[in-house]
Design a protein around this motif. Structure first.
Motif, mmCIF file in Angstrom:
data_model
loop_
_atom_site.group_PDB
_atom_site.id
_atom_site.type_symbol
_atom_site.label_atom_id
_atom_site.label_comp_id
_atom_site.label_asym_id
_atom_site.label_seq_id
_atom_site.Cartn_x
_atom_site.Cartn_y
_atom_site.Cartn_z
ATOM 1 N N GLU A 115 4.844 9.886 2.149
ATOM 2 C CA GLU A 115 3.864 9.596 0.902
ATOM 3 C C GLU A 115 4.774 9.279 -0.448
ATOM 4 O OE1 GLU A 115 1.972 12.624 3.844
ATOM 5 O OE2 GLU A 115 3.963 12.451 2.590
ATOM 6 N N ASP A 116 6.004 9.342 -0.401
ATOM 7 C CA ASP A 116 6.721 9.074 -1.380
ATOM 8 C C ASP A 116 6.997 7.479 -1.476
ATOM 9 O OD1 ASP A 116 7.198 11.740 -2.427
ATOM 10 O OD2 ASP A 116 8.937 11.644 -1.052
ATOM 11 N N LEU B 65 5.570 -1.239 -7.911
ATOM 12 C CA LEU B 65 5.925 0.120 -8.488
ATOM 13 C C LEU B 65 6.056 0.319 -9.816
ATOM 14 C CD1 LEU B 65 8.500 1.084 -5.909
ATOM 15 C CD2 LEU B 65 6.648 2.050 -6.175
ATOM 16 N N ARG C 214 0.991 -1.109 -0.088
ATOM 17 C CA ARG C 214 0.086 -0.051 0.009
ATOM 18 C C ARG C 214 0.824 1.281 -0.053
ATOM 19 N NH1 ARG C 214 0.098 2.739 4.682
ATOM 20 N NH2 ARG C 214 0.523 1.644 6.682
ATOM 21 N N LYS C 215 0.362 2.334 -0.532
ATOM 22 C CA LYS C 215 0.888 3.823 -0.343
ATOM 23 C C LYS C 215 1.283 3.914 1.041
ATOM 24 C CE LYS C 215 1.449 6.423 -3.060
ATOM 25 N NZ LYS C 215 2.598 6.800 -3.580
ATOM 26 N N THR D 168 2.583 0.446 -11.306
ATOM 27 C CA THR D 168 1.841 2.041 -11.384
ATOM 28 C C THR D 168 2.493 2.804 -12.341
ATOM 29 O OG1 THR D 168 3.421 2.654 -9.684
ATOM 30 C CG2 THR D 168 1.703 1.632 -8.865
ATOM 31 N N VAL E 283 6.069 3.243 -0.505
ATOM 32 C CA VAL E 283 5.026 2.179 -1.006
ATOM 33 C C VAL E 283 5.589 1.272 0.086
ATOM 34 C CG1 VAL E 283 4.377 -0.053 -2.107
ATOM 35 C CG2 VAL E 283 4.569 2.485 -3.373
ATOM 36 N N GLU F 273 1.589 6.702 4.389
ATOM 37 C CA GLU F 273 0.809 7.942 4.671
ATOM 38 C C GLU F 273 1.807 8.387 5.833
ATOM 39 O OE1 GLU F 273 -3.104 6.639 6.372
ATOM 40 O OE2 GLU F 273 -3.143 5.635 4.644
ATOM 41 N N CYS G 43 9.703 -1.423 2.428
ATOM 42 C CA CYS G 43 9.399 -0.221 1.932
ATOM 43 C C CYS G 43 10.254 0.377 0.788
ATOM 44 C CB CYS G 43 9.567 0.883 2.898
ATOM 45 S SG CYS G 43 11.025 1.346 3.512
#
Length: 152
Positions: free
Chosen positions: A34-35, A86, A7-8, A89, A37, A10, A48
Motif C-alpha cells: 500500500e506504500d 506522487l 494507481r495506488k 498528491t 503507486v 493493493e 512502481c
C-alpha cells in the motif's frame, strides 16, 4: 504515447512489485504494498514507486523509495508519470505549489530527480535525516545522493 494507468497498489499487487524490484536488486524491507503507486499497461504492472512517511527526531518527512520501471519500458516517460502523480498528491490545497510535507529521496540517479526540482543535500544534512547512514560502512564512499524536493 503509451496508454498507462497510474494507481495506488493493493495487497494483491505484492508479488508483481517484488518481481519488478528484484530486477534492480531492490527489496521491500519495511515497505508494504500500500506504500506503492503502480504504472499499468493492459493490466500488467510496468512501473512502481513507494512513498513512505519517515521520522527523524521530531522531524516528519516523506521519502521516495524503490522507483523501478520494467526494462522494456525505460525511457518512455513512465518514471516521469509516476513522479508527477506522487508530487501532485502532495500539493497543499490551501497553498498551491507548496507540498504538505517535506519530500526527500536517496538515489543513484540524481539527474532524474533534478528535473522535478530536487536539490542535492550535504552529507551533514543526510546524517540528520537518516540514522542508517550514520552507521553505514559505505558512508564515505556512498553512491547514493540525498536530495530534497525544493520546487515551491
Amino acid at each position: 504515447m503509451i496508454e498507462i494507468l497510474i494507481r495506488k497498489a493493493e495487497k494483491k499487487d505484492l508479488l508483481s512489485i517484488q518481481r519488478l524490484l528484484s530486477t534492480y536488486f531492490l527489496d521491500m524491507e519495511e515497505l508494504e504494498p500500500e506504500d506503492f503507486v503502480l504504472a499499468e499497461r493492459e493490466g500488467n504492472m510496468i512501473g512502481c514507486a513507494a512513498l513512505v512517511r519517515e521520522m527523524s527526531g521530531e522531524k516528519k518527512f516523506l521519502e521516495l523509495h524503490s522507483i523501478a520501471i520494467h526494462p522494456n519500458f525505460r525511457g518512455k516517460g513512465i518514471g516521469t508519470r509516476l513522479m508527477d502523480y506522487l508530487i501532485n498528491t502532495l500539493r497543499n490545497p490551501d497553498k498551491p505549489g507548496n507540498p504538505v510535507c517535506e519530500l526527500y529521496v536517496r538515489t543513484t540517479a540524481p539527474g532524474f530527480f533534478e528535473k522535478f526540482g530536487f536539490v542535492k543535500l550535504q552529507d551533514a544534512e543526510k546524517l540528520l535525516l537518516w540514522a542508517d547512514c550514520k552507521s553505514c560502512e559505505h558512508f564515505g564512499k556512498c553512491s547514493q545522493h540525498a536530495m530534497k524536493y525544493s520546487r515551491v
